[in-house]
Design a protein around this motif. Sequence first.
Motif, PDB file in Angstrom:
ATOM      1  N   ASP A  85     -46.217-102.417  51.491  1.00 21.89           N
ATOM      2  CA  ASP A  85     -47.109-103.524  51.121  1.00 21.89           C
ATOM      3  C   ASP A  85     -48.015-103.071  49.969  1.00 21.89           C
ATOM      4  O   ASP A  85     -48.912-102.239  50.172  1.00 21.89           O
ATOM      5  CB  ASP A  85     -47.954-103.933  52.326  1.00 21.89           C
ATOM      6  N   THR A  87     -50.500-104.469  48.522  1.00 24.08           N
ATOM      7  CA  THR A  87     -51.913-104.758  48.771  1.00 24.08           C
ATOM      8  C   THR A  87     -52.537-103.685  49.654  1.00 24.08           C
ATOM      9  O   THR A  87     -53.654-103.223  49.404  1.00 24.08           O
ATOM     10  CB  THR A  87     -52.071-106.137  49.433  1.00 24.08           C
ATOM     11  N   ALA A  88     -51.802-103.265  50.664  1.00 22.22           N
ATOM     12  CA  ALA A  88     -52.295-102.216  51.542  1.00 22.22           C
ATOM     13  C   ALA A  88     -52.428-100.890  50.795  1.00 22.22           C
ATOM     14  O   ALA A  88     -53.386-100.137  51.003  1.00 22.22           O
ATOM     15  CB  ALA A  88     -51.368-102.055  52.742  1.00 22.22           C
ATOM     16  N   ARG A  90     -53.020-100.540  47.583  1.00 20.73           N
ATOM     17  CA  ARG A  90     -54.191-100.654  46.705  1.00 20.73           C
ATOM     18  C   ARG A  90     -55.471-100.411  47.483  1.00 20.73           C
ATOM     19  O   ARG A  90     -56.406 -99.774  46.990  1.00 20.73           O
ATOM     20  CB  ARG A  90     -54.225-102.036  46.053  1.00 20.73           C
ATOM     21  N   ALA A  91     -55.542-100.909  48.704  1.00 19.46           N
ATOM     22  CA  ALA A  91     -56.730-100.694  49.537  1.00 19.46           C
ATOM     23  C   ALA A  91     -56.879 -99.217  49.883  1.00 19.46           C
ATOM     24  O   ALA A  91     -57.990 -98.669  49.883  1.00 19.46           O
ATOM     25  CB  ALA A  91     -56.632-101.539  50.804  1.00 19.46           C
ATOM     26  N   GLU A  92     -55.745 -98.565  50.165  1.00 20.16           N
ATOM     27  CA  GLU A  92     -55.778 -97.131  50.468  1.00 20.16           C
ATOM     28  C   GLU A  92     -56.239 -96.332  49.247  1.00 20.16           C
ATOM     29  O   GLU A  92     -57.053 -95.417  49.352  1.00 20.16           O
ATOM     30  CB  GLU A  92     -54.389 -96.679  50.918  1.00 20.16           C
ATOM     31  N   ALA A  94     -58.089 -97.448  46.783  1.00 23.11           N
ATOM     32  CA  ALA A  94     -59.504 -97.746  46.544  1.00 23.11           C
ATOM     33  C   ALA A  94     -60.416 -96.897  47.414  1.00 23.11           C
ATOM     34  O   ALA A  94     -61.530 -96.544  47.013  1.00 23.11           O
ATOM     35  CB  ALA A  94     -59.768 -99.232  46.797  1.00 23.11           C
ATOM     36  N   PHE A  95     -59.936 -96.552  48.609  1.00 26.82           N
ATOM     37  CA  PHE A  95     -60.688 -95.685  49.518  1.00 26.82           C
ATOM     38  C   PHE A  95     -60.981 -94.344  48.853  1.00 26.82           C
ATOM     39  O   PHE A  95     -62.071 -93.785  48.980  1.00 26.82           O
ATOM     40  CB  PHE A  95     -59.880 -95.509  50.807  1.00 26.82           C
ATOM     41  N   ARG A  98     -63.409 -94.889  45.404  1.00 24.05           N
ATOM     42  CA  ARG A  98     -64.842 -95.111  45.609  1.00 24.05           C
ATOM     43  C   ARG A  98     -65.532 -93.936  46.312  1.00 24.05           C
ATOM     44  O   ARG A  98     -66.726 -93.995  46.624  1.00 24.05           O
ATOM     45  CB  ARG A  98     -65.076 -96.399  46.392  1.00 24.05           C
ATOM     46  N   GLU A 123     -57.713 -95.096  37.360  1.00 24.02           N
ATOM     47  CA  GLU A 123     -57.586 -96.467  37.839  1.00 24.02           C
ATOM     48  C   GLU A 123     -57.691 -97.467  36.692  1.00 24.02           C
ATOM     49  O   GLU A 123     -56.964 -98.470  36.655  1.00 24.02           O
ATOM     50  CB  GLU A 123     -58.659 -96.770  38.880  1.00 24.02           C
TER      51      GLU A 123
END
Length: 381
Positions: A85, A87-88, A90-92, A94-95, A98, A123
Amino acid sequence: MNRIVMFGGGSGSRDITIALSQAGWDVTRIVPAWDSGGSSKALRESLGILAMGDIRQALMTLAHGEGRLSNVVRYFNARLSENPDPTALRAEFAFYVRGAHPLLRTLPPEVRRAIVDYLGVFEACIGPDFDLCRGSIGNFVLTGAYLAHQRDINRAILVFRALCGIGGHVWPSTTDDAVELVADLRDGRQVRRQDHVTRLSGEQARTGIERVHLHGERGRAPQANPTALEAIGRADVIAFGPGSFFTSTLAHLAVDGIARALAAVPDVPKVFIANILQCPETIDRSAADLLQAFDQGGGAGLLSHALVNRGWVPFERMAHGQRYLSEGESLLHQAERLHLLVDDFEDPWQRGRHDAQKVEMTLGHIADPASEPTASAMMWL
């Protein structure tokens, strides 16, 4: 302290690099910049840069050998998951970007800030379609440093070394970005790209590789990294291999300036460390065949020594699905021009892998012939 320069890929010489570091050698790894598979593939195709994977792997190996198992090294060894996935993923990612990862919170503020800044640069440069699957965080940080420092890979490596506290050095043999490896097969066909050559089909592998060459910008040979040339000039010993023979070892000689720099230090021992096992690049080849291929690939007259694993039994053996590399009927003829050391160099606990401590001791004896040999069983030819 003996200074050794090792030509090879990121992982092929891992155990020996660790043994050398632990024994106090000053280690410089010279690695390929033309890897086109794995995490490096997405980076190269998206950003048009040289391969980061072998550089990062060699740096992490030095960190391990030097006992730098800090949280920053653990962080750089992390990979994103294989989640299908986007989207998943990208979230990982981003963790990490940041700075939310718990390991980062244990680091000094200036180190944490530098890492997050380099990830931010990375990024900002990748597009929304960049493939993050199994992406190496260390590769991302190194790439961010490369882009932040005006595409100066040597500067990026120095920054990465400082973040990890690494004492040894890793340099790509060329700093050129657009380098492609091409293999000429014995029947005249060509196989392009390093990842395709390392995964030859069964039929291609049986045909065999005649030679490899590198295509840089406008079809020209890539130029040698000046920092790698300086390392060659300061070395006490220079080693080739172990690792993927054609793509990770021999191909360095196709970089313009490398062979000349090696020839310019005739009194420095230059040692070929033969693999224990065959691989798709060397099916049905012997150690004697590889020494001949080394000469034909631009290394004629360069080698002074060769370390070859001894085959104790008169029949074919296999490990991990690969045949053992035989010595070859013509190996004795090589003794007329270089020092051959034929011995049991296999790790007694890990089939198909080198006994790294024994190889380290052997290299020490080559650097200082007055020292004791590695074992009474060894045979100089």
